[in-house]
Enzyme design. Structure first.
Site, short mmCIF file in Angstrom:
data_model
loop_
_atom_site.label_atom_id
_atom_site.label_comp_id
_atom_site.label_asym_id
_atom_site.label_seq_id
_atom_site.Cartn_x
_atom_site.Cartn_y
_atom_site.Cartn_z
N CYS A 111 0.82 -1.22 0.00
CA CYS A 111 0.00 0.00 0.00
C CYS A 111 0.85 1.26 0.00
O CYS A 111 0.33 2.34 -0.30
CB CYS A 111 -0.94 0.02 1.20
SG CYS A 111 -2.02 -1.41 1.26
N HIS A 235 -3.38 7.14 2.91
CA HIS A 235 -3.81 5.86 2.34
C HIS A 235 -5.17 5.51 2.93
O HIS A 235 -5.42 5.73 4.12
CB HIS A 235 -2.77 4.78 2.69
CG HIS A 235 -3.23 3.40 2.38
ND1 HIS A 235 -3.78 3.06 1.16
CD2 HIS A 235 -3.25 2.26 3.13
CE1 HIS A 235 -4.10 1.77 1.18
NE2 HIS A 235 -3.81 1.28 2.37
N ASN A 265 -10.27 -0.08 0.06
CA ASN A 265 -8.80 -0.02 0.08
C ASN A 265 -8.26 -0.53 -1.26
O ASN A 265 -8.36 -1.72 -1.55
CB ASN A 265 -8.29 -0.88 1.25
CG ASN A 265 -6.78 -0.87 1.37
OD1 ASN A 265 -6.07 -0.40 0.47
ND2 ASN A 265 -6.27 -1.39 2.46
#
Ligand code: UT7
Length: 315
Positions: A111, A235, A265
């Protein structure tokens, strides 16, 4: 030579899957998913679309936004966790774009991949004397999720975002703060043929601690103050993580871009997708100061203090 973002583009699959859709096959509910994560829906790519397609579409849109052609690009760096082992996603994107003057490769930082790719491209533009670079975060998370595991299946979505870096009047990429801690490698992982596995609680604790820490560090490195930062783009893993970090930093809610409700996500794609959301809300003007901050498997983390270098210079 100053460098900054001169183009931005994204790609989102058209199929929108809601929490209710998932609750029809999984022992979960819209209420649980919303309150525990902030997620309301996610985009899921069809079987005939892979991560290189998403990355290529985002890159094409970013090139168009920058007013450049694929041949202008000297470097393609893709942050992804869902590409093939080889060839790299970046090489396939190079072929699909016809960006034959580029050096192309992937970055594996889960990520945090987009921030790692941004820093890598920025450094290589100087050391290799490259005028234009494409930096892409692209994921088809749906391809590596166990759809029968409610603890992970509800969390992820597909998408891609890309930026073009080029020469700018003022520096657009002011400071970076990157790090890793391999001691956390068993907290979030994927075996070669297996799905995503995660110790959610431990990753949550790590993220709540790390996110404010790297935001503070990168702001200090840039010689700035938190109060002067216009936007925080974190994020998008869990709204509770974002809120906890924001509160710890004392940043008002309106300065934080949140897309998790619609995108879930999307790993390395979440930050460039949120940049696009910020721009479409009219929040990115020439000179806007933005902090991008991500964290993920590895464990990895990365933050970047940027100045927006597109648009009309303010008088
Ligand atoms: O981008 C990469 C980084 N990833 C992250 O940052 C993720 C970080 N972790 C998280 O966001 C959270 O830990 C999760 C959203 C994954 C889980 O939330 P949580 O508050 O930590 O829940 P939990 O895992 O402690 O589970 C609480 C309860 C459990 O039931 P019991 O044991 O209390 O009876 C779970 O079985 O919720 C249950 N549960 C669910 N219930 C309904 C877990 N998943 C679900 C679900 N629907 N989808």
């Amino acid at each position: 030579m100053n460098k900054g973002i001169i183009g931005l583009g994204t790609s989102l699959p058209s199929r929108r899957v809601t929490n209710e859709d998932l609750a029809s096959t999984l022992d979960t509910s819209d209420e649980w998913i919303r309150t525990r994560t902030g997620i309301g829906a996610r985009r899921i790519a069809s079987d005939d679309i892979d991560v290189t397609d998403l990355a290529t579409e985002a890159a094409r849109n970013a090139l168009e936004d920058a007013g450049l052609t694929a041949e202008d690009i000297g470097l393609i760096v893709v942050g992804t966790a869902t590409g093939r082992a080889f060839p790299s996603t970046a090489c396939v994107v190079q072929q699909k774009l016809g960006a034959l003057n580029a050096t192309a490769f992937d970055i594996s930082a889960a990520c945090s991949g987009f921030i790692f790719a941004l820093q890598t491209a920025r450094s290589m533009m100087d050391s290799m004397d490259k005028r234009y670079a494409l930096v892409i975060g692209a994921e088809k998370m749906s391809s590596i999720v166990d759809w029968s595991d409610r603890s992970t299946a509800i969390l992820f979505g597909d998408g891609a975002g890309a930026v073009v870096l080029g020469e700018t009047k003022i520096e657009g990429l002011n400071a970076f703060e990157l790090g890793t801690d391999g001691r956390g490698s068993a907290l979030l992982f994927k075996e070669l043929d297996g799905p995503i596995e995660m110790n959610g609680r431990e990753v949550f604790k790590f993220a709540v601690r790390k996110l404010p820490e790297i935001v503070e560090k990168v702001v200090e490195k840039a010689g700035d103050t938190l109060a002067d930062v216009d936007l925080l783009i974190p994020h998008q893993a869990n709204l509770r993580i974002i809120d906890a970090a924001r509160e710890r930093l004392g940043i008002p809610e309106e300065k934080v871009i949140v897309t998790i409700d619609e995108h879930a996500n999307t790993s390395a794609a979440s930050i460039p997708l949120a940049l696009q959301e910020a721009r479409s809300q009219g929040r990115l003007r020439y000179g806007t100061k933005v902090v991008l901050a991500g964290f993920g498997a590895g464990l990895t983390w990365g933050a970047s203090h940027i100045t927006w270098t597109q648009g009309e210079e303010q008088a």
